[in-house]
Scaffold this motif. Structure first.
Motif, PDB file in Angstrom:
ATOM      1  N   ALA A 103     -84.066 -11.538  74.413  1.00 15.20           N
ATOM      2  CA  ALA A 103     -85.382 -11.498  74.332  1.00 15.20           C
ATOM      3  C   ALA A 103     -86.300 -10.497  74.574  1.00 15.20           C
ATOM      4  CB  ALA A 103     -86.471 -12.518  75.774  1.00 15.20           C
ATOM      5  N   ALA A 104     -85.748  -9.665  76.244  1.00 15.81           N
ATOM      6  CA  ALA A 104     -86.264  -8.225  76.060  1.00 15.81           C
ATOM      7  C   ALA A 104     -86.676  -7.352  74.961  1.00 15.81           C
ATOM      8  CB  ALA A 104     -85.533  -7.728  76.796  1.00 15.81           C
ATOM      9  N   ARG A 105     -85.399  -7.589  74.116  1.00 19.01           N
ATOM     10  CA  ARG A 105     -85.557  -6.522  73.409  1.00 19.01           C
ATOM     11  C   ARG A 105     -86.103  -7.226  71.840  1.00 19.01           C
ATOM     12  NH1 ARG A 105     -81.957  -8.311  69.032  1.00 19.01           N
ATOM     13  NH2 ARG A 105     -80.320  -9.140  70.471  1.00 19.01           N
ATOM     14  N   HIS A 106     -86.728  -9.036  71.819  1.00 20.01           N
ATOM     15  CA  HIS A 106     -87.470  -9.014  71.081  1.00 20.01           C
ATOM     16  C   HIS A 106     -89.207  -9.061  71.604  1.00 20.01           C
ATOM     17  CE1 HIS A 106     -85.687 -10.863  67.789  1.00 20.01           C
ATOM     18  NE2 HIS A 106     -84.304 -11.368  68.950  1.00 20.01           N
ATOM     19  N   LEU A 107     -89.535  -8.653  73.033  1.00 25.21           N
ATOM     20  CA  LEU A 107     -90.433  -8.383  73.553  1.00 25.21           C
ATOM     21  C   LEU A 107     -90.763  -6.901  73.419  1.00 25.21           C
ATOM     22  CD1 LEU A 107     -89.637 -10.225  76.481  1.00 25.21           C
ATOM     23  CD2 LEU A 107     -92.247 -10.707  74.408  1.00 25.21           C
ATOM     24  N   PHE A 108     -89.864  -5.743  73.148  1.00 26.97           N
ATOM     25  CA  PHE A 108     -90.079  -4.405  72.824  1.00 26.97           C
ATOM     26  C   PHE A 108     -91.038  -4.445  71.446  1.00 26.97           C
ATOM     27  CE2 PHE A 108     -88.751  -1.253  70.886  1.00 26.97           C
ATOM     28  CZ  PHE A 108     -89.395   0.286  71.374  1.00 26.97           C
ATOM     29  N   HIS A 109     -90.300  -5.313  70.633  1.00 30.16           N
ATOM     30  CA  HIS A 109     -90.897  -5.007  69.109  1.00 30.16           C
ATOM     31  C   HIS A 109     -91.872  -5.487  69.186  1.00 30.16           C
ATOM     32  CE1 HIS A 109     -86.803  -3.131  67.969  1.00 30.16           C
ATOM     33  NE2 HIS A 109     -86.047  -4.143  67.925  1.00 30.16           N
ATOM     34  N   MET A 110     -91.880  -6.622  69.751  1.00 31.21           N
ATOM     35  CA  MET A 110     -93.046  -7.542  69.490  1.00 31.21           C
ATOM     36  C   MET A 110     -94.889  -7.085  69.943  1.00 31.21           C
ATOM     37  SD  MET A 110     -92.878 -11.112  71.031  1.00 31.21           S
ATOM     38  CE  MET A 110     -91.656 -12.358  69.236  1.00 31.21           C
ATOM     39  N   GLY A 111     -94.324  -5.294  70.817  1.00 32.35           N
ATOM     40  CA  GLY A 111     -95.390  -4.615  70.944  1.00 32.35           C
ATOM     41  C   GLY A 111     -95.344  -4.652  72.946  1.00 32.35           C
ATOM     42  N   TYR A 112     -94.489  -5.666  73.661  1.00 31.08           N
ATOM     43  CA  TYR A 112     -94.608  -6.289  74.951  1.00 31.08           C
ATOM     44  C   TYR A 112     -93.532  -4.189  75.421  1.00 31.08           C
ATOM     45  CZ  TYR A 112     -96.422 -10.518  75.190  1.00 31.08           C
ATOM     46  OH  TYR A 112     -97.149 -11.599  74.489  1.00 31.08           O
ATOM     47  N   ALA A 113     -93.923  -4.650  76.413  1.00 32.47           N
ATOM     48  CA  ALA A 113     -93.107  -3.643  77.676  1.00 32.47           C
ATOM     49  C   ALA A 113     -92.520  -3.535  78.830  1.00 32.47           C
ATOM     50  CB  ALA A 113     -94.310  -1.996  78.459  1.00 32.47           C
ATOM     51  N   PRO A 114     -90.981  -4.470  77.799  1.00 30.48           N
ATOM     52  CA  PRO A 114     -90.397  -4.702  78.757  1.00 30.48           C
ATOM     53  C   PRO A 114     -89.252  -4.033  80.105  1.00 30.48           C
ATOM     54  CG  PRO A 114     -89.224  -5.235  76.361  1.00 30.48           C
ATOM     55  CD  PRO A 114     -90.783  -4.429  76.726  1.00 30.48           C
ATOM     56  N   SER A 115     -89.513  -4.979  80.800  1.00 29.42           N
ATOM     57  CA  SER A 115     -88.207  -3.543  81.317  1.00 29.42           C
ATOM     58  C   SER A 115     -87.432  -4.972  82.022  1.00 29.42           C
ATOM     59  CB  SER A 115     -88.522  -2.973  83.235  1.00 29.42           C
ATOM     60  OG  SER A 115     -89.760  -4.162  83.562  1.00 29.42           O
TER      61      SER A 115
END
Ligand SMILES: NC(=O)C1=CN([C@@H]2O[C@H](COP(=O)(O)OP(=O)(O)OC[C@H]3O[C@@H](n4cnc5c(N)ncnc54)[C@H](OP(=O)(O)O)[C@@H]3O)[C@@H](O)[C@H]2O)[C@@H](O)CC1
Ligand SMILES: [K+]
Length: 764
Positions: A103-115
């Motif tokens: 999910a973190a990887r997908h969120l990054f590609h969606m424009g979010y800044a996951p940690s």
């Protein structure tokens, strides 16, 4: 063309209203085994399932916490944060942790800044690869170094510090710690993590089951945190039933289950959207048919299902939510069953061994009152319960307390905390219940429906109320009636509700003592609600009632006003400036704004404070309290308070108007300017003074001379005092309705709105 339109519409069509079956941990493991079984079963690899599960988690985040628009850099050229941009993905050591990494990887590609917080290494060759994929994207990662690495392992406390800092610097938290293989209680290093989840007011989206909850029995012991929203994978687990059916935001993901397995396990899955989304919003709707279950949690839940309200959403929704909701013809009918048990419970709270005190304390309760205050408390409870993410916790804790009480194992709202001989709680009406409980707990369980409906802890009503909220409603009526007893002594009233007043029947001394007795009973009941915030609110009402009464006794003239404490005097309702008033009355001009403010302040203290603060207090009991960690709770509390305050003001203004426009027979108490005879100048008199300056002199001497009352009445009736009072009441009624509209639509909100508008048309 119409084909295109209908296929577009189809793509966004909401799923058929269907609640999937709740599955136990055993079924979840079996389904997992089937999906990953060989050629005669699902034939999926773990990578595939985890990819789809993780994608659904990212899509649920995007739907629940949409990423705000990109913003220009600030004046210093620093990039500004977008709404909901920062997502802290907390990953456990099992497969659910893998869902989190994906999910973190997908969120990054969606424009979010996951940690990513990943405190314990997992077994299995897939995990180092998923972790590496996150590192490749440059995502901040709090994790012990991989085994085999030469670096020193991160000290546990350093990990805790880093985790707390990450919690402070995130907008949204993703709970991917444990899924269906978790066995409570949690072990280190997750104990601190779950503790932080309990404390935070930031939204948490839990995957599959809130971590720390038992997969089958959920948060029955109330020790777990309550998430803001839940994403179930494959099918909801049994443990989330109470959360789901109390209206918690609920999505389903895991779009990989073939019909064969869905049928075999009778999952009863809803349709996923035709646009390819991996998630479907299945937040509880009343059309969902109830599925049978025998768990204790489910039994409480079905007893308290919010049958009449739209499901609340994560933050405080504004009006306009469920347009399809059918409005009840008479929303006040909602309370039909409640008011009967209210009267019964109040009588049982009131008992005293002393016959004189017993009789007089119950005297005003025997006449049919309007019970406006308890009605407001009950309806406000119904209108706001479930909004707080803490609601499920609160509800389960209270239901547990009641269940224990019924089983004779613990204390409900009726049972004292202290030893009864210490409290000397000699209440015959109550003692019988306590004795029954001690000697024969089953007598309570087997009592007839009508007698159980009369218990404060009854859950028979279709309303979604907590026992403590019902008790609060009763307390407000006790306090109100105590104030009537005291008022009738002070005002020398001979009648009340078309019957002799208590002082005229029992004398002043007993009436005062009975009022004190009611306040004492109210205080005892208040202490058992278990909320200091509620005690604080209601105790301040008691002070307000006395302050208001003293202000009224001293008259409209601020040069006679009571000295205020510096704190009160600096409030927005500060005492008037004595010189301004003296000048106004001496100059023969109309009333100054300060005089009007004095009257409005007195009205707030005497009438509106109780309604306002009890409406606020009930939202505290429902999970919006200052210490319950939900920031939006303040907004719910404020809306409830403003509603109550404005309703109270409108109510008293109309009362003051009716004193001139209604007859004594209509009122059931002295009318026709009765307030003037008491030396009081209320809104109609003050407005009339504005038009007839000569009234000032009469007001100043409290209509003491022969003929003053008649002269004043005549001037007031010739003035537009009554009309202007009505207009002011109408403005307050409107303000009350506007405050209500900050809460989500519901039948209870309609009923509160009806009370606020009916106040203007009442005749007595
Ligand atoms: N079919 C599906 O629907 C799919 C399901 N998927 C997902 O997999 C999830 C289930 O995964 P799972 O079975 O690996 O177990 P999960 O719950 O993640 O972790 C268990 C581990 O946690 C630990 N642990 C346990 N108790 C503990 C305690 N008290 N205190 C501390 N630690 C404790 C223990 O680890 P250990 O400490 O032994 O290393 C244990 O091994 C499921 O919910 C869903 O999210 C998708 O990925 C794909 C499709
Ligand atoms: K979880």
């Amino acid at each position: 063309m119409s084909g295109i339109l209908s296929s577009i519409a189809g793509a966004f069509r909401s799923p058929a209203p269907r609640q999937p079956r709740y599955i136990g941990a055993d079924d979840a493991v079996a389904i997992d085994g089937w999906l990953m079984g060989g050629s005669d079963k699902g034939a999926f690899s773990i990578d595939q399932l985890m990819e789809l599960a993780g994608l659904s988690v990212a899509q649920a985040v995007a739907q629940l916490y949409p990423l705000g628009p990109r913003l220009d850099k600030d004046a210093n050229g620093v990039k500004r944060k977008r709404d909901n941009e920062r997502v802290l993905v907390c990953c456990g050591p099992g497969n659910q942790g893998g869902d989190g990494l994906v999910a973190a990887r997908h969120l990054f590609h969606m424009g979010y800044a996951p940690s990513v917080f990943y405190p314990k290494e997992s077994k299995g060759e897939i995990f180092p690869r998923l972790k590496k994929q996150c590192e490749n994207l440059g995502l901040p990662l709090i994790a012990p170094p991989s085994s085999g690495s030469s670096s020193f392992p991160m000290a546990a406390d350093a990990q805790d510090v880093a985790f707390r800092r990450a919690m402070d610097n995130t907008d949204v938290i993703l709970d991917c710690l444990f899924g269906f293989s978790f066995k409570p209680p949690a072990r280190a290093p997750f104990i601190t993590v779950l503790d932080e989840f309990k404390k935070t007011s930031k939204p948490i989206l839990s995957v599959d089951i809130p971590s720390g909850w038992d997969v089958d029995s959920g948060n029955a012991d109330g020790t777990g945190f309550t998430p803001d929203a839940l994403l179930s994978l494959t099918a909801p687990k049994k443990g989330v039933r109470a959360f789901v059916e109390s209206g918690g935001k609920h999505f389903l993901g895991g779009r990989f289950v073939p019909d064969a397995v869905a049928n075999e396990f009778k999952l009863d899955l809803p349709e996923y959207p035709a646009n390819g989304s991996q998630v479907v919003d299945i937040t509880w709707r009343k059309e969902y048919r109830p599925a049978s279950t025998s768990s204790r949690v489910a039994a409480w839940t079905s007893a308290v299902l919010p049958r009449t309200r739209a499901p609340p959403t994560a933050s405080i929704p504004t009006s306009g939510g469920s347009s399809a909701r059918i409005r009840l013809e008479d929303p006040l009918a909602l309370l039909k069953d409640e008011l009967g048990s209210l009267r019964h419970n109040i009588t049982s709270l009131l008992g005293s061994k002393h016959p004189a005190l017993d009789t007089i304390a119950k005297y005003y309760f025997q006449a049919e009152g309007k019970h406006v205050r308890p009605m407001v408390v009950l309806l406000m409870s119904q209108a706001t319960n479930g909004l707080s993410p803490r609601w499920t916790d609160v509800e389960l804790r209270e239901r547990g307390r009641e269940q224990d009480r019924r089983e004779g194992k613990g204390r409900g709202v009726d049972e004292p905390l202290e030893q009864e001989d210490v409290l000397n709680d000699d209440n015959p009406s109550m003692m019988q219940r306590a004795k029954d409980l001690l000697s024969n707990p089953l007598s309570i369980l087997s009592s007839s429906p009508s007698s159980s409906a009369s218990s404060s802890s009854s859950t028979d009503s279709s309303l979604n109320l907590l026992p403590t909220q019902r008790r609060l409603a009763e307390i407000t009526e006790l306090i109100h009636v105590a104030s009537l007893l005291h008022d009738d002594v002070i005002d020398l009233a001979e009648t009340r509700r078309s019957a002799p007043s208590a002082p005229s029947l029992f004398g002043n001394k007993l009436s005062i003592l009975a009022g004190d007795f009611l306040l004492a009973r109210a205080s005892l009941a208040l202490s058992r609600l278990g909320s200091n915030e509620v005690v604080e609110l209601v105790a301040s009402v008691l002070a307000n009632l006395v302050e208001g009464e003293v202000m009224q006794m001293k008259g409209n003239m601020p040069n006679r006003a009571t000295p205020m404490s510096p704190r009160t005097a600096s409030s927005s309702l500060a005492a008037t400036d004595p010189s301004a008033v003296a000048a106004a009355s001496l100059s023969g001009n109309g009333p100054t704004p300060a005089i009007f403010e004095h009257y409005m302040r007195k009205t707030y203290l005497k009438t509106a404070s109780l309604i306002a603060k009890s409406a606020r207090a009930t939202t505290v009991l429902g999970g919006c309290g200052a210490l319950q960690g939900w920031k939006e709770g303040e907004r719910v509390k404020d809306a409830a308070y403003e509603y109550g305050r404005n309703l109270g003001m409108a109510f008293q203004l109309i009362d003051d108007m009716l004193d001139f426009t209604a007859s004594a027979a209509e009122l059931g108490k002295p009318g026709g300017g009765a307030d003037l005879k008491l030396g009081l100048a209320t809104a109609p008199a003050l407005y009339a003074w504005d038009e007839f300056p000569e009234l000032g002199e009469l007001i100043e001497r409290k209509f003491e001379r022969e003929g003053d009352v008649e002269r004043a009445k005549d001037l007031i009736l010739r003035s537009s005092g009554a009309t202007r009072t009505f207009d002011l009441a109408a403005a307050h009624s409107q303000a009350a309705i506007e405050a209500l509209h900050r809460l989500p639509e519901s039948d209870a909100r309609d009923a509160l709105e009806k009370i606020a508008s009916d106040v203007l048309t009442r005749k007595k």
